[in-house]
Design an enzyme around this catalytic site. Structure first.
Site, PDB file in Angstrom:
ATOM      1  N   CYS A  62       0.705  -1.178   0.022  1.00  0.00           N
ATOM      2  CA  CYS A  62       0.020   0.163   0.062  1.00  0.00           C
ATOM      3  C   CYS A  62       0.861   1.296  -0.082  1.00  0.00           C
ATOM      4  CB  CYS A  62      -0.796   0.136   1.170  1.00  0.00           C
ATOM      5  SG  CYS A  62      -1.807   1.480   1.337  1.00  0.00           S
ATOM      6  N   ARG A  65       0.150   4.601   3.006  1.00  0.00           N
ATOM      7  CA  ARG A  65       0.271   4.550   4.475  1.00  0.00           C
ATOM      8  C   ARG A  65       0.553   5.631   5.254  1.00  0.00           C
ATOM      9  NH1 ARG A  65       4.320  -0.381   4.666  1.00  0.00           N
ATOM     10  NH2 ARG A  65       4.600  -0.308   2.546  1.00  0.00           N
ATOM     11  N   TRP A 235      -8.724   6.180  -0.610  1.00  0.00           N
ATOM     12  CA  TRP A 235      -9.372   6.785  -1.708  1.00  0.00           C
ATOM     13  C   TRP A 235      -8.489   6.393  -2.763  1.00  0.00           C
ATOM     14  CZ3 TRP A 235      -7.822  10.101   2.554  1.00  0.00           C
ATOM     15  CH2 TRP A 235      -6.355  10.466   2.506  1.00  0.00           C
ATOM     16  N   GLU A 240      -4.436   3.891 -10.707  1.00  0.00           N
ATOM     17  CA  GLU A 240      -5.118   2.605 -10.524  1.00  0.00           C
ATOM     18  C   GLU A 240      -6.354   2.287 -11.334  1.00  0.00           C
ATOM     19  OE1 GLU A 240      -5.933   3.269  -5.908  1.00  0.00           O
ATOM     20  OE2 GLU A 240      -5.611   1.363  -6.264  1.00  0.00           O
TER      21      GLU A 240
END
Ligand code: ARG
Length: 380
Positions: A62, A65, A235, A240
């Site tokens: 991720c 973070r 979000w 992506e």
């Protein structure tokens, strides 16, 4: 010593020391007694909250973070029926969306109970996601990533319009009871139509995407306790959706169409038509979310935030773990600082782990992959 006791102890020590809470010894004795008596133990609300935050902080793949302390932890462990749980998943969608000011959130349903085979499973990969269907002539309608789950929904009696953007229903199963399928009412769905800041024709492509990615097929492990139903969200970062969901050949595969509309020469690689189409697609997605006032981060800002995360962790005396191939954005990688870094990629608990598809037994190949994959949950 019992594995659960040792995992509980490691977590409680970490949790109490990071928060500077008193009475660790007393809590350890209590938890050990509880495990001896019942075979398991129950986190306090505060332990759960901090455990979930550490799990996010520990998520190697991720990039977001930096914000781990701001996670909203929605403790819904008291819910028992499929109906209550589905209603609460809908509440999560609303709470997380928050009129576009997206709140990173996790909803924690009751812990897995494999001894009594009484665990909750959410079948959806994300709470809001588009269906995918095989159509004539080897074509696919919708999101190819959802083909298998969509077929399961249809088996369970789901009817849909078969467009490229049908919102899948929620499917939840408790123990080995029949799965329960609940369509999401329109009022809970927020989507963004994709247009380009200068290319007028872009909106004619009819592209759109939903506002909030809420992952629902991973499990959360804290101190040896496994939570099998834990939808969580942040979000979006624009790549992506633009580079991967739209751009990947095995997903919506829109680059050839975008390039054609841009008038690019697609007959050879060296015109860089894919790169030029990708760039405009990313710009269009960012522009559209901004215009709709739905929170979204661009990949330059997100990578800067990630470097800040690394530095602030180091200041706390912690070294981060990260999966380079997931952290470096899928476009313009070397234009971001993450490209030039290296990290350890060990998986430490608490964490979120991958799990097999809920509706069937894993294949031999999946079992083999899982055995070698540290991001998968490995049950004792
Ligand atoms: N990449 C996934 C998608 O496109 C979402 C993963 C989680 N992303 C996030 N920004 N929290 O749907």
């Amino acid at each position: 010593m019992n594995l659960l006791v040792s995992k509980a102890e490691t977590f409680l020590k970490q949790c109490y020391s990071e928060n500077e809470w008193d009475n660790l010894e007393q809590r350890l004795t209590e938890v050990k007694d509880e495990i001896t008596r019942t075979g398991t133990y129950v986190h306090t609300a505060l332990e759960l909250e901090h455990g979930a935050k550490i799990a996010w902080r520990n998520s190697n793949r991720c990039i977001g973070r930096f914000f781990w302390k701001k996670l909203s932890v929605r403790d819904q462990r008291h819910l028992t029926t499929e109906k209550e749980i589905c209603d609460e998943m809908l509440n999560h969608i609303k709470f997380a969306y928050n009129d576009g000011k997206i709140r990173p959130s996790v909803t924690v349903f009751r812990q897995a109970d494999e001894v009594r085979n009484n665990s909750i499973k959410i079948w959806n990969a994300q709470l809001v996601r588009y269906a995918g269907y095989h159509a004539e002539g080897n074509k696919i309608i919708g999101d190819p990533d959802s083909l298998e789950f969509t077929a399961e929904c249809i088996k369970l009696g789901w009817k849909s319009a078969k467009t490229d953007f049908d919102i899948l229903p929620l499917v939840i199963q408790i123990a080995d009871h029949p799965p329960v399928l609940v369509p999401i009412p329109d009022s809970f769905i927020n989507e963004v139509n994709i247009e380009h800041p200068t290319m007028e024709w872009f909106k004619e492509l009819g592209l759109k995407w939903y506002a909030v990615p809420i992952i629902s097929n991973m499990v959360l492990e804290i101190g040896g306790i496994v939570y099998s139903a834990v939808p969580f969200n942040g979000w979006y970062m624009e790549t992506e959706i633009a580079s991967r969901n739209f751009g990947d050949e095995q997903r919506y595969n829109v680059l050839p169409t975008v390039a054609a509309r841009m008038g690019l020469d697609t007959s050879k690689n060296s015109t860089l038509w894919k790169d030029r189409a990708l760039l405009e697609l990313n710009l269009a997605v960012l522009h559209s979310y901004q215009k709709s006032k739905v929170a979204m981060v661009d990949h330059h800002t997100a990578t800067d935030q990630f470097i800040n995360f690394e530095e602030s962790e180091n200041e706390c005396g912690r070294e981060i773990n990260a999966d380079w191939s997931w952290i470096v954005p899928p476009m313009s990688g070397s234009a971001t600082k993450t490209f030039f870094r290296e990290w350890k990629n060990e998986v430490v608990a608490p964490n979120f782990y991958r799990e097999f598809a809920a509706w069937r037994k894993p294949t031999a190949e999946e079992m083999e992959k899982q055995a070698a994959c540290p991001f998968h949950i490995h049950k004792a």
